[in-house]
Design a protein around this motif. Structure first.
Motif, PDB file in Angstrom:
ATOM      1  N   THR A 322       0.841  -1.204   0.000  1.00 25.39           N
ATOM      2  CA  THR A 322       0.000   0.000   0.000  1.00 25.39           C
ATOM      3  C   THR A 322       0.875   1.252   0.000  1.00 25.39           C
ATOM      4  O   THR A 322       2.040   1.214   0.395  1.00 25.39           O
ATOM      5  CB  THR A 322      -0.930   0.040   1.229  1.00 25.39           C
ATOM      6  OG1 THR A 322      -0.126   0.096   2.418  1.00 25.39           O
ATOM      7  CG2 THR A 322      -1.845  -1.171   1.293  1.00 25.39           C
ATOM      8  N   PHE A 326      -5.820   5.252  -0.212  1.00 24.50           N
ATOM      9  CA  PHE A 326      -6.625   4.984  -1.399  1.00 24.50           C
ATOM     10  C   PHE A 326      -8.042   5.532  -1.259  1.00 24.50           C
ATOM     11  O   PHE A 326      -8.552   6.188  -2.180  1.00 24.50           O
ATOM     12  CB  PHE A 326      -6.682   3.481  -1.677  1.00 24.50           C
ATOM     13  CG  PHE A 326      -7.711   3.111  -2.722  1.00 24.50           C
ATOM     14  CD1 PHE A 326      -7.441   3.273  -4.074  1.00 24.50           C
ATOM     15  CD2 PHE A 326      -8.969   2.646  -2.345  1.00 24.50           C
ATOM     16  CE1 PHE A 326      -8.389   2.976  -5.025  1.00 24.50           C
ATOM     17  CE2 PHE A 326      -9.923   2.341  -3.294  1.00 24.50           C
ATOM     18  CZ  PHE A 326      -9.631   2.498  -4.641  1.00 24.50           C
ATOM     19  N   CYS A 449     -10.860  -4.646  -9.332  1.00 22.37           N
ATOM     20  CA  CYS A 449      -9.996  -3.474  -9.508  1.00 22.37           C
ATOM     21  C   CYS A 449     -10.817  -2.200  -9.399  1.00 22.37           C
ATOM     22  O   CYS A 449     -11.913  -2.098  -9.969  1.00 22.37           O
ATOM     23  CB  CYS A 449      -9.298  -3.520 -10.862  1.00 22.37           C
ATOM     24  SG  CYS A 449      -8.189  -4.923 -11.068  1.00 22.37           S
ATOM     25  N   GLY A 451     -10.363   2.251  -9.350  1.00 23.27           N
ATOM     26  CA  GLY A 451      -9.425   3.328  -9.617  1.00 23.27           C
ATOM     27  C   GLY A 451     -10.084   4.680  -9.714  1.00 23.27           C
ATOM     28  O   GLY A 451     -11.293   4.779  -9.955  1.00 23.27           O
ATOM     29  N   TYR A 461      -5.514   3.655  -7.002  1.00 22.78           N
ATOM     30  CA  TYR A 461      -5.568   2.356  -7.668  1.00 22.78           C
ATOM     31  C   TYR A 461      -5.661   1.276  -6.593  1.00 22.78           C
ATOM     32  O   TYR A 461      -4.868   1.250  -5.646  1.00 22.78           O
ATOM     33  CB  TYR A 461      -4.307   2.144  -8.515  1.00 22.78           C
ATOM     34  CG  TYR A 461      -4.332   0.929  -9.408  1.00 22.78           C
ATOM     35  CD1 TYR A 461      -4.544   1.062 -10.777  1.00 22.78           C
ATOM     36  CD2 TYR A 461      -4.122  -0.348  -8.897  1.00 22.78           C
ATOM     37  CE1 TYR A 461      -4.549  -0.049 -11.619  1.00 22.78           C
ATOM     38  CE2 TYR A 461      -4.136  -1.464  -9.714  1.00 22.78           C
ATOM     39  CZ  TYR A 461      -4.350  -1.306 -11.072  1.00 22.78           C
ATOM     40  OH  TYR A 461      -4.363  -2.412 -11.901  1.00 22.78           O
ATOM     41  N   LYS A 462      -6.621   0.380  -6.764  1.00 24.10           N
ATOM     42  CA  LYS A 462      -6.800  -0.697  -5.799  1.00 24.10           C
ATOM     43  C   LYS A 462      -7.069  -2.007  -6.530  1.00 24.10           C
ATOM     44  O   LYS A 462      -7.886  -2.048  -7.454  1.00 24.10           O
ATOM     45  CB  LYS A 462      -7.957  -0.393  -4.852  1.00 24.10           C
ATOM     46  CG  LYS A 462      -8.182  -1.440  -3.772  1.00 24.10           C
ATOM     47  CD  LYS A 462      -9.316  -1.027  -2.838  1.00 24.10           C
ATOM     48  CE  LYS A 462      -9.528  -2.035  -1.728  1.00 24.10           C
ATOM     49  NZ  LYS A 462     -10.624  -1.626  -0.813  1.00 24.10           N
ATOM     50  N   ILE A 498       1.895   6.402  -9.222  1.00 23.15           N
ATOM     51  CA  ILE A 498       0.545   6.399  -8.637  1.00 23.15           C
ATOM     52  C   ILE A 498       0.671   6.767  -7.159  1.00 23.15           C
ATOM     53  O   ILE A 498       1.320   6.048  -6.384  1.00 23.15           O
ATOM     54  CB  ILE A 498      -0.122   5.019  -8.797  1.00 23.15           C
ATOM     55  CG1 ILE A 498      -0.249   4.664 -10.280  1.00 23.15           C
ATOM     56  CG2 ILE A 498      -1.485   4.992  -8.125  1.00 23.15           C
ATOM     57  CD1 ILE A 498      -0.751   3.253 -10.552  1.00 23.15           C
ATOM     58  N   TYR A 501      -2.257   3.699  -3.601  1.00 22.82           N
ATOM     59  CA  TYR A 501      -2.646   2.379  -4.108  1.00 22.82           C
ATOM     60  C   TYR A 501      -2.769   1.371  -2.965  1.00 22.82           C
ATOM     61  O   TYR A 501      -2.242   1.576  -1.864  1.00 22.82           O
ATOM     62  CB  TYR A 501      -1.670   1.874  -5.172  1.00 22.82           C
ATOM     63  CG  TYR A 501      -0.222   1.748  -4.740  1.00 22.82           C
ATOM     64  CD1 TYR A 501       0.194   0.715  -3.890  1.00 22.82           C
ATOM     65  CD2 TYR A 501       0.730   2.650  -5.195  1.00 22.82           C
ATOM     66  CE1 TYR A 501       1.516   0.595  -3.516  1.00 22.82           C
ATOM     67  CE2 TYR A 501       2.066   2.526  -4.819  1.00 22.82           C
ATOM     68  CZ  TYR A 501       2.444   1.500  -3.982  1.00 22.82           C
ATOM     69  OH  TYR A 501       3.760   1.380  -3.602  1.00 22.82           O
TER      70      TYR A 501
END
Length: 719
Positions: A322, A326, A449, A451, A461-462, A498, A501
């Motif tokens: 991480t 997020f 996913c 984002g 972003y995950k 990014i 995340y």
């Protein structure tokens, strides 16, 4: 091609040496980070085992040992090509023999992770350059001239001023008396004569004329053959069997219950042992077996994916990596996107089915076969067979494909158990049905996913992935640990560009044996990560290649993108053509692929061409790289559009190539592979070409049709 017990004496005998020879290898002193080169005589006197020996005989012939398997990936060519370059010999004067299992001598011998060249090339270059300098010094002493006036070329040492020369064979006796230098000059890649050249593979003639030894080619005096009827539900037990009709089959000698180790359990079955493989197979057909399949779940594919999808919706994953916040970043995003992707279970389906020959002799066990990890086999079998590790001799043959399946240790254990039971050497052969239904399989996976975009860039972003964790199957595994390959395939610069995340893992615990499949988790991760990257690009209103370019700041990645754009004609795309791109990295190599699709006269989609750009850093042979990338792409096309393994009532459904279909030549588009020249450290070649294909293909289909495909496999005929 026969593997021998490579003591120094046997090595000299095998190399057809007649007394004098220059034989050197490298070893790691205790606590040292770098390898040291030593002569074999010195090592013998000190009780040190050398690895990757180079031996030059009095005829100037060079023999080296390869401690890794050759399963089509090209190590049988690459290792001699490395040696020939710095040693300054004709590649035809270099031959290679397979080493036996011995990780005390060779370190890890597992052929996997695309590691053979990238793990040893620097040591091999140094070793062969050391031998060259020793030969030059020996020649200089003979002529009584400075070594600086001499150079090596084509198996000779030449005196520049006079033009006099010695063949290496004339120098080995004197060179063997010298102390290896601690520092030797290595060539600049621009001066390579052999490396980076598309030299034909030395194993090709052997495989064409039938002299290459594969597992089933092994024959021993008094050898019997066995096939095994195994429980199709993986964890079921043997309740009983009736072998009345089996024993009537001519040639059948024994019918015995067997157990083989599969991760933290044992798979049970009944072995039919005969004097021919045909008799054993006929005896198996009339064998009657009763199984006890109580005490565990009889699952179906639908149940497996329902559980994975439900986990993604209701559970927090095990956090892997991480940065930032997020949730907060997503809340502030200009645009948001969420998507779920599914990839299937897959069989390895190597063209050579699993097989192994074993000979248990009371105080020792010898094994021959297509084995990716001989040292792992020794580690497993030592306690199971109650033998010291050094008494388990594992000989590697050529492999007709491996892809990770033949790094597993179940089939050598099964062969050893049967050999011990019947007191004879036994070759166990798995039928195609055994190979297809028994696994281990590539795990099916589901990805969620999410984002967010801010000012046209990814701000959040995950990725959560649900599926089996291969590491959770081993005895004593910590099942609360995350999947260490959660981000495999995701480009490293994305972690810099990014700002927020989160990557996490939701392990699925079911009794299906799963393990490495070509490129491991990158083969499934790549589809999800690069499909979602494409969806984010579309959401941002950006060209998919430019969108990736703006998030990949490092020069190496920019160079690859520019090359990919150039060779594919990306900027010249036409209206009725669909282009898709995907870029992944694994095993220290980066691969970008562009797929072009169009519509046939009947309106159905066809794949026209694939362009691939491989950046594997320092490399050996561009032809081998192209072949491996092409093979990876074809394999990926199969997994994306042709085949999958399904389960019903706890058993694998697909049994042979009539249901687990392979891509045909008509399914294979034109493939164009480009190799990037740079001086980065060597990366893998055998696997990294596979992960980008599926996403590049589905992204191209979206570009052409507007239809987004998020579940594999899909039928091109139905798009």
């Amino acid at each position: 091609m026969e593997t021998k017990n490579l003591t120094r004496r046997n090595f000299i005998k095998l190399s057809s040496l007649t007394g004098a020879a220059l034989t050197i290898g490298f070893y790691f002193p205790t606590g040292a980070k770098a390898a040291e080169v030593m002569k074999s005589e010195t090592a013998d006197n000190l009780g040190i085992d050398l690895n990757a020996w180079i031996s030059i005989d009095t005829n100037g012939k060079v023999t080296i040992t390869n401690h890794r398997a050759e399963m089509g990936q090209g190590s049988f060519q690459s290792v001699p090509q490395i040696i020939a370059e710095e040693l300054e010999v004709d590649l035809n004067d270099v031959r290679i023999v397979f080493a036996q299992g011995n990780n005390a001598k060779y370190g890890s011998q597992i052929t996997g992770g695309s590691s053979t060249v990238r793990g040893t090339y620097k040591k091999l270059l140094h070793l062969s350059a050391t031998a060259r300098e020793m030969l030059i010094e020996a020649a200089a002493k003979k002529w009584n001239v400075p070594a600086s006036e001499c150079y090596a070329e084509n198996g000779h040492v030449i005196h520049k001023p006079s033009g006099k020369k010695f063949n290496y064979g004339e120098l080995v006796a004197d060179a063997s008396k010298l102390t290896p230098p601690t520092s030797v000059p290595l060539k600049d890649p621009k001066d390579y004569k052999v490396l980076r050249k598309p030299i034909p593979r030395q194993d090709t003639p052997l495989k064409v004329n039938g002299t290459a030894t594969f597992g089933m080619d092994k024959k021993l005096p008094g050898m019997l053959y066995a096939v095994v009827e195994r429980n199709p539900r993986f964890q079921g037990k043997l309740k009983g069997f009736d072998d009345t009709e089996t024993k009537k089959v001519p040639g059948v000698k024994h019918v015995i219950p067997v157990k083989m180790s599969v991760f933290n359990t044992f798979r049970e079955g009944v072995a039919v042992v005969a004097d021919s493989i045909w008799s054993a197979m006929q005896g198996r057909k009339v064998l009657k077996v009763e199984w006890d399949d109580s005490g565990f779940e009889h699952f179906s594919t639908e149940q497996l994916y329902a559980r994975m999808n439900d986990d993604l919706k209701t559970k927090d994953g095990l956090s892997f990596r991480t940065k930032g916040n997020f949730a907060a970043a997503l809340e502030k995003a200009d645009k948001k996107l969420e998507a779920t992707y599914e990839t299937p279970y897959e069989s390895h389906s190597c063209m050579e089915p699993v097989n192994c020959t074993a000979h248990y002799q009371g105080d020792k066990l010898e094994i021959w076969g297509p084995i990716q990890g001989p040292d792992w086999v020794q580690d497993l079998l030592s306690p199971l067979m109650d033998l010291p590790k050094e008494k388990i001799i594992v000989n590697m043959t050529f492999l007709g494909g491996g892809f990770g399946r033949k790094a597993f240790m179940d089939y050598p254990h099964e062969a050893a158990v049967i050999s011990k039971a019947v007191n004879a050497p036994v070759q166990v052969v798995w039928t195609r049905e055994d190979d297809t239904t028994q696994g281990p399989f590539r795990p099916g996976m589901v990805y969620q996913c999410s984002g967010g975009l801010k000012d046209g860039r990814i701000s959040a972003y995950k990725a959560k992935l649900a599926g089996q964790n291969m590491d959770h199957q081993w005895p004593g595994a910590q099942k609360d640990s995350y999947n260490g390959s959660t981000t495999e395939g995701f480009l490293e610069p994305y972690f810099e560009s990014i700002p927020h995340y989160s990557f996490s893992d939701l392990p699925l615990d079911v009794p299906i044996p799963v393990m490495w499949w070509r490129s491991v988790y990158a083969s499934t991760n790549g589809f999800a990560f690069e499909s979602f990257m494409d969806e984010l690009a579309v959401q941002a209103g950006k060209d998919p290649l430019d969108f990736r370019r703006q998030h990949l700041g490092e020069e190496r990645y920019q160079t690859l993108i520019n090359r990919l754009e150039e060779v594919s004609g990306w900027k010249n795309r036409k209206k009725n053509e669909g282009y898709g791109v995907s870029i992944t990295e694994c095993f220290s190599s980066i691969v970008g692929e562009v797929v072009k699709v169009s519509k046939k006269a009947d309106g159905k989609v066809k794949v026209d061409k694939v362009w691939a750009v491989m950046d594997c850093g320092w490399y050996v042979n561009p032809d081998i790289i192209r072949a491996q990338v092409e093979g990876s792409i074809v394999m990926a096309i199969g997994a994306a559009t042709v085949h999958a393994t399904h389960f019903n009532d706890g058993k694998a459904v697909e049994q042979n190539f009539n249901t687990y279909k392979m891509p045909r030549i008509t399914d294979t588009p034109e493939i164009e592979v480009h190799v990037v020249d740079n001086e980065e450290k060597a990366g893998g070649v055998g696997e990294p070409g596979l992960p980008p294909l599926s996403a590049a293909l589905t992204n191209a289909i979206f570009d052409l049709t507007g239809k987004r495909i998020r579940k594999l496999p899909f039928n091109l005929e139905e798009v």
